[in-house]
Design a protein around this motif. Sequence first.
Motif, PDB file in Angstrom:
ATOM      1  N   ILE A  45     -17.020  85.819  88.765  1.00 24.97           N
ATOM      2  CA  ILE A  45     -17.807  86.628  87.838  1.00 24.97           C
ATOM      3  C   ILE A  45     -17.583  88.103  88.146  1.00 24.97           C
ATOM      4  O   ILE A  45     -17.114  88.464  89.225  1.00 24.97           O
ATOM      5  N   HIS A  46     -17.917  88.946  87.184  1.00 25.10           N
ATOM      6  CA  HIS A  46     -17.711  90.381  87.333  1.00 25.10           C
ATOM      7  C   HIS A  46     -19.060  91.090  87.319  1.00 25.10           C
ATOM      8  O   HIS A  46     -19.850  90.927  86.395  1.00 25.10           O
ATOM      9  N   ILE A  47     -19.317  91.865  88.367  1.00 29.70           N
ATOM     10  CA  ILE A  47     -20.518  92.694  88.421  1.00 29.70           C
ATOM     11  C   ILE A  47     -20.119  94.131  88.103  1.00 29.70           C
ATOM     12  O   ILE A  47     -19.243  94.684  88.780  1.00 29.70           O
ATOM     13  N   PRO A  48     -20.712  94.744  87.080  1.00 29.25           N
ATOM     14  CA  PRO A  48     -20.358  96.141  86.775  1.00 29.25           C
ATOM     15  C   PRO A  48     -20.671  97.049  87.957  1.00 29.25           C
ATOM     16  O   PRO A  48     -21.707  96.915  88.612  1.00 29.25           O
ATOM     17  N   MET A  80     -29.620  88.422  92.942  1.00 33.27           N
ATOM     18  CA  MET A  80     -29.993  88.585  91.550  1.00 33.27           C
ATOM     19  C   MET A  80     -28.922  89.275  90.719  1.00 33.27           C
ATOM     20  O   MET A  80     -28.699  88.915  89.559  1.00 33.27           O
ATOM     21  N   LYS A  81     -28.227  90.257  91.278  1.00 34.22           N
ATOM     22  CA  LYS A  81     -27.173  90.913  90.500  1.00 34.22           C
ATOM     23  C   LYS A  81     -26.120  89.901  90.075  1.00 34.22           C
ATOM     24  O   LYS A  81     -25.594  89.957  88.964  1.00 34.22           O
ATOM     25  N   GLY A  82     -25.794  88.981  90.975  1.00 34.10           N
ATOM     26  CA  GLY A  82     -24.820  87.954  90.642  1.00 34.10           C
ATOM     27  C   GLY A  82     -25.337  86.996  89.593  1.00 34.10           C
ATOM     28  O   GLY A  82     -24.602  86.590  88.680  1.00 34.10           O
ATOM     29  N   LEU A  83     -26.607  86.614  89.693  1.00 37.79           N
ATOM     30  CA  LEU A  83     -27.189  85.700  88.706  1.00 37.79           C
ATOM     31  C   LEU A  83     -27.260  86.354  87.330  1.00 37.79           C
ATOM     32  O   LEU A  83     -27.011  85.701  86.310  1.00 37.79           O
ATOM     33  N   PHE A  84     -27.606  87.642  87.296  1.00 37.38           N
ATOM     34  CA  PHE A  84     -27.638  88.342  86.015  1.00 37.38           C
ATOM     35  C   PHE A  84     -26.257  88.330  85.367  1.00 37.38           C
ATOM     36  O   PHE A  84     -26.120  88.090  84.157  1.00 37.38           O
ATOM     37  N   ALA A  85     -25.225  88.609  86.165  1.00 35.62           N
ATOM     38  CA  ALA A  85     -23.863  88.629  85.622  1.00 35.62           C
ATOM     39  C   ALA A  85     -23.413  87.229  85.235  1.00 35.62           C
ATOM     40  O   ALA A  85     -22.725  87.045  84.216  1.00 35.62           O
ATOM     41  N   TRP A  86     -23.785  86.228  86.018  1.00 34.13           N
ATOM     42  CA  TRP A  86     -23.385  84.847  85.739  1.00 34.13           C
ATOM     43  C   TRP A  86     -23.965  84.364  84.419  1.00 34.13           C
ATOM     44  O   TRP A  86     -23.308  83.623  83.674  1.00 34.13           O
ATOM     45  N   ALA A  87     -25.196  84.773  84.104  1.00 37.02           N
ATOM     46  CA  ALA A  87     -25.857  84.301  82.885  1.00 37.02           C
ATOM     47  C   ALA A  87     -25.117  84.745  81.630  1.00 37.02           C
ATOM     48  O   ALA A  87     -25.123  84.049  80.610  1.00 37.02           O
ATOM     49  N   GLY A  88     -24.461  85.910  81.687  1.00 31.37           N
ATOM     50  CA  GLY A  88     -23.689  86.363  80.526  1.00 31.37           C
ATOM     51  C   GLY A  88     -24.563  86.983  79.444  1.00 31.37           C
ATOM     52  O   GLY A  88     -25.378  87.857  79.720  1.00 31.37           O
ATOM     53  N   PHE A  89     -24.388  86.550  78.179  1.00 31.34           N
ATOM     54  CA  PHE A  89     -25.051  87.082  76.991  1.00 31.34           C
ATOM     55  C   PHE A  89     -24.450  88.441  76.592  1.00 31.34           C
ATOM     56  O   PHE A  89     -23.721  89.063  77.351  1.00 31.34           O
ATOM     57  N   ASN A  92     -31.989  99.440 105.153  1.00 31.41           N
ATOM     58  CA  ASN A  92     -31.118 100.089 106.123  1.00 31.41           C
ATOM     59  C   ASN A  92     -29.725  99.469 106.046  1.00 31.41           C
ATOM     60  O   ASN A  92     -29.460  98.589 105.230  1.00 31.41           O
ATOM     61  N   ALA A  93     -28.824  99.935 106.916  1.00 33.02           N
ATOM     62  CA  ALA A  93     -27.434  99.477 106.857  1.00 33.02           C
ATOM     63  C   ALA A  93     -27.323  97.973 107.100  1.00 33.02           C
ATOM     64  O   ALA A  93     -26.529  97.285 106.441  1.00 33.02           O
ATOM     65  N   PHE A  94     -28.129  97.443 108.014  1.00 35.33           N
ATOM     66  CA  PHE A  94     -28.040  96.016 108.332  1.00 35.33           C
ATOM     67  C   PHE A  94     -28.528  95.158 107.170  1.00 35.33           C
ATOM     68  O   PHE A  94     -27.948  94.112 106.862  1.00 35.33           O
ATOM     69  N   ARG A  95     -29.596  95.585 106.501  1.00 34.08           N
ATOM     70  CA  ARG A  95     -30.100  94.820 105.370  1.00 34.08           C
ATOM     71  C   ARG A  95     -29.130  94.869 104.194  1.00 34.08           C
ATOM     72  O   ARG A  95     -28.947  93.866 103.489  1.00 34.08           O
ATOM     73  N   LEU A  96     -28.513  96.020 103.984  1.00 34.50           N
ATOM     74  CA  LEU A  96     -27.524  96.117 102.917  1.00 34.50           C
ATOM     75  C   LEU A  96     -26.307  95.252 103.216  1.00 34.50           C
ATOM     76  O   LEU A  96     -25.744  94.610 102.320  1.00 34.50           O
ATOM     77  N   MET A  97     -25.903  95.213 104.480  1.00 34.27           N
ATOM     78  CA  MET A  97     -24.772  94.371 104.859  1.00 34.27           C
ATOM     79  C   MET A  97     -25.119  92.895 104.665  1.00 34.27           C
ATOM     80  O   MET A  97     -24.311  92.106 104.182  1.00 34.27           O
ATOM     81  N   GLY A  98     -26.349  92.529 105.037  1.00 35.09           N
ATOM     82  CA  GLY A  98     -26.784  91.143 104.837  1.00 35.09           C
ATOM     83  C   GLY A  98     -26.813  90.766 103.371  1.00 35.09           C
ATOM     84  O   GLY A  98     -26.439  89.645 102.997  1.00 35.09           O
ATOM     85  N   LEU A  99     -27.252  91.710 102.521  1.00 35.68           N
ATOM     86  CA  LEU A  99     -27.279  91.446 101.085  1.00 35.68           C
ATOM     87  C   LEU A  99     -25.865  91.271 100.545  1.00 35.68           C
ATOM     88  O   LEU A  99     -25.617  90.426  99.672  1.00 35.68           O
ATOM     89  N   ALA A 100     -24.917  92.065 101.072  1.00 37.22           N
ATOM     90  CA  ALA A 100     -23.527  91.943 100.634  1.00 37.22           C
ATOM     91  C   ALA A 100     -22.954  90.581 101.015  1.00 37.22           C
ATOM     92  O   ALA A 100     -22.275  89.931 100.208  1.00 37.22           O
TER      93      ALA A 100
END
Length: 320
Positions: A157-160, A187-196, A216-224
């Motif tokens: 999938i593509h995330i803008p 959630m960003k991935g789920l939004f992109a996956w849903a399409g529309f 912080n940097a660690f939380r952002l890395m974990g989210l990535a």
Amino acid sequence: MTAAESSKRPPLISVVMPAYNEEDTLGITFQRLEQTFADTSCEWELILVNDGSEDRTLQQATSYRPTTFRMVVVDLSRHFGKEAALSAGLRAASGDAVIPLDADLQDPPELLLEMIARWEKGAEVVVAKRSDRISDSWGKRVSARLFYRTFNMISDIHIPENVGDFRLMDRAVVDTINDLPENRRFMKGLFAWAGFRTEEMEYVRPARAAGQTKFNAFRLMGLAVEGVTSFSTAPLRLVTYVGGSVAIAAILYGTFIVMRTLVFGIDLPGFASVVSLVAFLSGIQLLGLGVVGEYVGRTYIESKSRPPYVIRKVYRSDAE
């Protein structure tokens, strides 16, 4: 309500706002929302999700009496994280269109009106794209650019790029996301996956109105890492390719050693080269185990089927 009556009533717009320790910004945010909602024909509801705040966020939210919108405060039993809080807000929202909005005013409420205008013209999703990230630090801008490009390169999938959770979604989109069974949510991935049908609108993201960021940097890395492992198996394939390449290199090197021994006889092997080779192979093995472990861990957590959040109580207040 009949279909004719439903078509005549003004649309209901739900604004979903996760909040964690946002007591410094809520008062200003409520004022900006009141001003934005005052001169519109839409009906508005604010779904504020208190994500286990340790300050006075819950008290401020429940004591506020809105004049231009109705408010629902969803109080989670502890801090579950923004992705879980956003999921709780989407499930509680009942609007014809739903807009996630940060409580720190980095997502300007005034842009909601332009989103609604585009939605009324046929767009099912309207995403707000940051035209620049000047309000972010240099490190955050570079890491964000690296994440988006890496994710879009290895994922199906593509995330803008430079698009966060700030967007308008039609009711059909929200229902699709709410019906997804997974508990660990990016959630960003789920939004992109849903399409529309999706439109982009650019804006300049201002600095926080007050308070400090909770990421912080660690939380952002974990989210990535969460995002990559949720929507791509490319890291597993990469480990396979690297392992295969190292194995082929080892076979070729072993063949070379055998041939050299047959031709020139046995010489004294170098200790440093042996240690370096063992350390290199050990690092490759540990890296491979770590990547596989991320996927096994996700499978293990999903198999328990625990809900992504627990609601302690729901508070409701109507516009005066």
